[in-house]
Design a protein around this motif. Structure first.
Motif, PDB file in Angstrom:
ATOM      1  N   ARG A 137      -4.588   4.117  19.092  1.00 51.20           N
ATOM      2  CA  ARG A 137      -5.681   4.242  18.133  1.00 51.20           C
ATOM      3  C   ARG A 137      -6.809   5.073  18.730  1.00 51.20           C
ATOM      4  NH1 ARG A 137      -6.928  -1.709  15.730  1.00 51.20           N
ATOM      5  NH2 ARG A 137      -4.777  -2.330  15.331  1.00 51.20           N
ATOM      6  N   PHE A 221      -0.768  -0.093  22.140  1.00 54.72           N
ATOM      7  CA  PHE A 221      -1.191   0.817  21.080  1.00 54.72           C
ATOM      8  C   PHE A 221      -2.639   0.596  20.646  1.00 54.72           C
ATOM      9  CE2 PHE A 221       3.366   0.126  20.762  1.00 54.72           C
ATOM     10  CZ  PHE A 221       3.836   1.422  20.775  1.00 54.72           C
ATOM     11  N   LEU A 245      11.338   1.747  15.455  1.00 53.70           N
ATOM     12  CA  LEU A 245      10.408   1.311  14.406  1.00 53.70           C
ATOM     13  C   LEU A 245       9.724   2.520  13.764  1.00 53.70           C
ATOM     14  CD1 LEU A 245       8.796  -0.810  12.829  1.00 53.70           C
ATOM     15  CD2 LEU A 245       7.259  -0.989  14.792  1.00 53.70           C
ATOM     16  N   LEU A 249       9.826   3.517   9.872  1.00 54.60           N
ATOM     17  CA  LEU A 249       8.615   3.607   9.058  1.00 54.60           C
ATOM     18  C   LEU A 249       8.481   4.978   8.401  1.00 54.60           C
ATOM     19  CD1 LEU A 249       6.059   1.556  11.171  1.00 54.60           C
ATOM     20  CD2 LEU A 249       7.340   0.851   9.166  1.00 54.60           C
ATOM     21  N   ARG A 252      10.377   4.723   5.384  1.00 49.54           N
ATOM     22  CA  ARG A 252       9.710   3.893   4.385  1.00 49.54           C
ATOM     23  C   ARG A 252       8.583   4.644   3.698  1.00 49.54           C
ATOM     24  NH1 ARG A 252       9.764  -2.427   4.833  1.00 49.54           N
ATOM     25  NH2 ARG A 252      11.950  -2.537   5.373  1.00 49.54           N
ATOM     26  N   ALA A 273       0.542  16.518   2.996  1.00 47.00           N
ATOM     27  CA  ALA A 273       0.073  15.384   3.798  1.00 47.00           C
ATOM     28  C   ALA A 273       1.255  14.609   4.359  1.00 47.00           C
ATOM     29  CB  ALA A 273      -0.807  14.470   2.950  1.00 47.00           C
ATOM     30  N   ARG A 276       2.712  16.424   7.364  1.00 48.47           N
ATOM     31  CA  ARG A 276       1.910  16.194   8.575  1.00 48.47           C
ATOM     32  C   ARG A 276       2.184  14.811   9.137  1.00 48.47           C
ATOM     33  NH1 ARG A 276      -2.105  19.309   5.986  1.00 48.47           N
ATOM     34  NH2 ARG A 276      -2.674  17.488   4.767  1.00 48.47           N
ATOM     35  N   LEU A 277       2.269  13.860   8.223  1.00 49.56           N
ATOM     36  CA  LEU A 277       2.470  12.480   8.632  1.00 49.56           C
ATOM     37  C   LEU A 277       3.772  12.298   9.400  1.00 49.56           C
ATOM     38  CD1 LEU A 277       0.905   9.913   8.234  1.00 49.56           C
ATOM     39  CD2 LEU A 277       2.215   9.472   6.175  1.00 49.56           C
ATOM     40  N   GLU A 280       3.395  12.991  12.846  1.00 45.86           N
ATOM     41  CA  GLU A 280       2.565  12.055  13.621  1.00 45.86           C
ATOM     42  C   GLU A 280       3.225  10.701  13.807  1.00 45.86           C
ATOM     43  OE1 GLU A 280      -1.314  11.689  11.925  1.00 45.86           O
ATOM     44  OE2 GLU A 280      -1.631  13.855  11.909  1.00 45.86           O
ATOM     45  N   LEU A 281       4.204  10.398  12.971  1.00 44.50           N
ATOM     46  CA  LEU A 281       4.743   9.040  12.968  1.00 44.50           C
ATOM     47  C   LEU A 281       5.782   8.795  14.057  1.00 44.50           C
ATOM     48  CD1 LEU A 281       5.069   7.884   9.247  1.00 44.50           C
ATOM     49  CD2 LEU A 281       3.619   6.987  11.031  1.00 44.50           C
TER      50      LEU A 281
ATOM     51  N   LEU B 245       2.294  -1.212  17.156  1.00 45.61           N
ATOM     52  CA  LEU B 245       2.631   0.118  16.657  1.00 45.61           C
ATOM     53  C   LEU B 245       2.489   0.174  15.140  1.00 45.61           C
ATOM     54  CD1 LEU B 245       3.749   2.984  16.958  1.00 45.61           C
ATOM     55  CD2 LEU B 245       6.049   2.011  17.020  1.00 45.61           C
ATOM     56  N   ALA B 246       2.978  -0.862  14.462  1.00 43.38           N
ATOM     57  CA  ALA B 246       2.891  -0.866  12.997  1.00 43.38           C
ATOM     58  C   ALA B 246       1.428  -0.811  12.555  1.00 43.38           C
ATOM     59  CB  ALA B 246       3.582  -2.109  12.435  1.00 43.38           C
ATOM     60  N   ARG B 247       0.574  -1.586  13.230  1.00 40.08           N
ATOM     61  CA  ARG B 247      -0.844  -1.560  12.878  1.00 40.08           C
ATOM     62  C   ARG B 247      -1.440  -0.170  13.098  1.00 40.08           C
ATOM     63  NH1 ARG B 247      -1.187  -6.913  14.936  1.00 40.08           N
ATOM     64  NH2 ARG B 247      -1.837  -6.220  16.987  1.00 40.08           N
ATOM     65  N   MET B 248      -1.066   0.454  14.233  1.00 39.68           N
ATOM     66  CA  MET B 248      -1.595   1.789  14.507  1.00 39.68           C
ATOM     67  C   MET B 248      -1.127   2.781  13.451  1.00 39.68           C
ATOM     68  SD  MET B 248      -1.095   4.323  17.730  1.00 39.68           S
ATOM     69  CE  MET B 248       0.403   5.041  17.089  1.00 39.68           C
ATOM     70  N   LEU B 249       0.139   2.664  13.051  1.00 42.19           N
ATOM     71  CA  LEU B 249       0.667   3.623  12.087  1.00 42.19           C
ATOM     72  C   LEU B 249       0.025   3.440  10.711  1.00 42.19           C
ATOM     73  CD1 LEU B 249       4.425   3.815  13.119  1.00 42.19           C
ATOM     74  CD2 LEU B 249       2.576   5.403  13.640  1.00 42.19           C
ATOM     75  N   ARG B 251      -3.024   2.677  10.211  1.00 39.23           N
ATOM     76  CA  ARG B 251      -4.288   3.413  10.299  1.00 39.23           C
ATOM     77  C   ARG B 251      -4.061   4.919  10.221  1.00 39.23           C
ATOM     78  NH1 ARG B 251      -8.907   0.082  13.117  1.00 39.23           N
ATOM     79  NH2 ARG B 251      -8.059  -1.951  12.622  1.00 39.23           N
ATOM     80  N   ARG B 252      -2.979   5.380  10.848  1.00 41.56           N
ATOM     81  CA  ARG B 252      -2.705   6.827  10.816  1.00 41.56           C
ATOM     82  C   ARG B 252      -2.387   7.294   9.408  1.00 41.56           C
ATOM     83  NH1 ARG B 252      -0.648   9.866  15.983  1.00 41.56           N
ATOM     84  NH2 ARG B 252      -2.076   8.814  17.371  1.00 41.56           N
ATOM     85  N   VAL B 253      -1.608   6.483   8.700  1.00 41.05           N
ATOM     86  CA  VAL B 253      -1.274   6.853   7.322  1.00 41.05           C
ATOM     87  C   VAL B 253      -2.567   6.981   6.530  1.00 41.05           C
ATOM     88  CG1 VAL B 253      -0.205   6.062   5.181  1.00 41.05           C
ATOM     89  CG2 VAL B 253       1.031   5.845   7.336  1.00 41.05           C
ATOM     90  N   THR B 256      -4.555  10.047   7.677  1.00 41.09           N
ATOM     91  CA  THR B 256      -3.956  11.302   7.242  1.00 41.09           C
ATOM     92  C   THR B 256      -4.393  11.636   5.829  1.00 41.09           C
ATOM     93  OG1 THR B 256      -2.022  10.988   8.630  1.00 41.09           O
ATOM     94  CG2 THR B 256      -1.777  12.481   6.773  1.00 41.09           C
ATOM     95  N   PHE B 257      -4.343  10.619   4.958  1.00 43.95           N
ATOM     96  CA  PHE B 257      -4.693  10.897   3.575  1.00 43.95           C
ATOM     97  C   PHE B 257      -6.195  11.104   3.417  1.00 43.95           C
ATOM     98  CE2 PHE B 257      -0.407   9.658   2.926  1.00 43.95           C
ATOM     99  CZ  PHE B 257      -0.022  10.397   1.826  1.00 43.95           C
ATOM    100  N   LEU B 281       4.191  -1.775   5.855  1.00 46.59           N
ATOM    101  CA  LEU B 281       4.158  -1.190   7.193  1.00 46.59           C
ATOM    102  C   LEU B 281       3.955  -2.214   8.306  1.00 46.59           C
ATOM    103  CD1 LEU B 281       2.309   2.225   6.933  1.00 46.59           C
ATOM    104  CD2 LEU B 281       4.663   1.806   7.539  1.00 46.59           C
TER     105      LEU B 281
END
Lengths: 340, 340
Positions: A137, A221, A245, A249, A252, A273, A276-277, A280-281, B245-249, B251-253, B256-257, B281
């Motif tokens: 983060r 993370f 994971l 995701l 998903r 978008a 880009r995602l 990053e994922l 990781l899921a929590r971080m992703l 936030r990234r999603v 990104t938007f 997620l």
């Protein structure tokens, strides 16, 4: 600066390695690349470089190495075998001082064993540890180590991992006071294995270290810790689970937009978008992993690294050359006298 | 069917437990709930149930239990202490047969120790294992175990985990032939610790088992394996890292938007899809974890479970009651005679 690249051994074959090295050269024109592998094959790949990378060809030389270390070969077998592989050629080149760093996407165990024999260790370390920077983060990064096959690790090795990771975060990334955590099943002092308990005691004695004590898996993370230390079994499991994971995701996210979007227009508008995602994922795939403790710089690129993955691995190697990581480790940890 | 719920001990306090249990009752009107905790506090929470859940109040009774097991208490300390806590009250109710299953979001180690003492074990198991179903690709699920604090696990225990996980996947989820994998640092037979190597030998002798051999961490999410077995240290680290990781992703999603969308209109149109995505997620948070091997049914809800998390934990408990999981384990593993 010259980087030696083992172009064989990655899942995607030499094309990804050659294009990735070329891409790194385009980004940093001071780089020279030595490519190790079957000369005919590598020359072919260079001649097929996509147009934006063609100019890099003049900074790339091919060194013929007919053999390839397979993924299923055991380190002991590779050590005993003929040293005509692209991996051993790359390492011999490093050992002769003809390149400042090496990169390989091949068999990790073989790379560790061959690199240790070819280059030796610094600061009394017994074997290389493997570490990679994981995005966190707040645009941060966390070094996780060990990721290698060093299973059943004693407390002193865990302490060494912590010290090496801290030097890397401070000297390579310029972090002033990297925060170090020891991975455990709880933050309470009473939990965990004997070696984790003992390593905690050892790390509490390292007064120069910003040691946070035990951390749990989610801390990797969170952005609250810069170096997370664990044995190679746990680190490997955590890293690979995170990769799995992240891949799930990504699917998903795509499925959510494909299935639910009320209008195709919105789906179409969201496309850039989402693209880009996707990039990053998959945060754990695109950083080279450092073999720490070697008297030399070797970066392990992910087995499934594509052009971008190799590019990052070569760039990481160059960064460690600039900061002379082995000299940092030797100077800081060798002087302490208590490591090894 | 009556479910006993320890309403204390979760990070979000009794409100999430009470509302979650009420939500489970609304979805399954055959459920009766016994809530354990300080009566005044729980009565308050029932009176504050949001309107859509108010009707559930008639299926919920409060049993006064003034004490709470704290997260930082050691199991031995809790075992020695006074048994006036909501957790021990819930378990005593199970032991007396006044409820068919129990749910708690409290201290995991204490829950394991108290449940073992209150309910006993089946099929010669020595201690409960903890397992949760992790969502995988293709809408599947994979049971990961052990997630508890069972560190330094010998090969026989890993074998027992595999057998219990297989019974759960087959009898509770109706999978015909669950595929079982043993977590290791490589799929090659030569890798891993002694206990993992030995467990692999033991599992190869279980001819009735669909045993896939070694799997790596990414297999947990791949959909190619239904039960993944590891020691509690590794499982705990993998689960918590996946949560992080899921929590971080998530936030990234969002970032990104928020950062890249060319028009606010598109961002606004995407809002419903993003809201759905946020729910999907965090795949590891919303399943209760089963304490396997007990002669009774106890579900550990995630410490930070909200209403939805408690709802799922209660529903999971009901599902295990319907299939009588302890009897399945006793019948299938007890008869074998080789477990323990």
């Amino acid at each position: 600066m010259r980087i030696a690249v083992d172009a064989m051994g990655g899942d995607l074959g030499p094309r990804a390695a050659v294009a990735g090295a070329a891409s790194a050269v385009m980004a940093d024109p001071d780089l020279d690349i030595l490519l190790f592998g079957p000369a005919g094959q590598l020359d072919d790949e260079i001649s097929r470089l996509p147009r934006p990378l063609v100019a890099a060809a003049s900074s790339m030389d091919v060194i013929d190495a007919p053999g390839v270390v397979r993924q299923d070969q055991r380190p002991a077998q590779v050590l005993r075998g003929e040293q005509t592989t692209s991996m051993s050629g790359m390492l011999a080149c490093l050992a002769r001082g003809e390149a400042q760093a090496g990169v390989s996407a091949g068999n990790t165990g073989a790379l560790m064993a061959l690199a240790r024999r070819a280059l030796g260790m610094v600061a009394g370390m017994s074997r290389p540890a493997i570490s990679t920077a994981i995005p966190t983060r707040r645009e941060g990064r966390c070094y996780l180590l060990d990721l290698g096959a060093n299973v059943e690790v004693e407390a002193q090795r865990l302490r060494d991992f912590a010290l090496m990771g801290e030097v890397m975060a401070r000297r390579i990334d310029g972090q002033e006071r990297p925060r170090v955590g020891l991975l455990n099943v709880g933050v309470e002092g009473t939990k965990g294995t004997f070696s984790v308990q003992h390593a905690d005691e050892l790390l509490r004695q390292e007064t120069a270290l910003e040691y946070l004590g035990f951390v749990e898996g989610d801390a990797i993370f969170s952005g609250d810790v810069d170096v997370v230390v664990c044995d190679g079994f746990v680190g490997n499991a955590v890293l690979k689970a995170s990769e799995g994971l992240a891949r799930m995701l990504v699917r998903r996210v795509q499925a959510t937009f494909e299935a639910h979007w009320s209008s195709r227009l919105v789906g179409w508008l969201a496309r850039p978008a989402l693209a880009r995602l996707r990039g990053e994922l998959d945060p754990v795939r695109y950083n080279g992993a450092s073999l720490l403790g070697l008297d030399g710089i070797v970066i392990k690129s992910h087995g499934s690294a594509d052009t971008a993955g190799f590019h990052y691995a070569v760039a990481r190697a160059a960064r460690e050359v600039t900061h002379d990581l082995p000299a940092c480790l030797a100077q800081e940890l060798g002087r302490r006298g208590s490591v090894g």
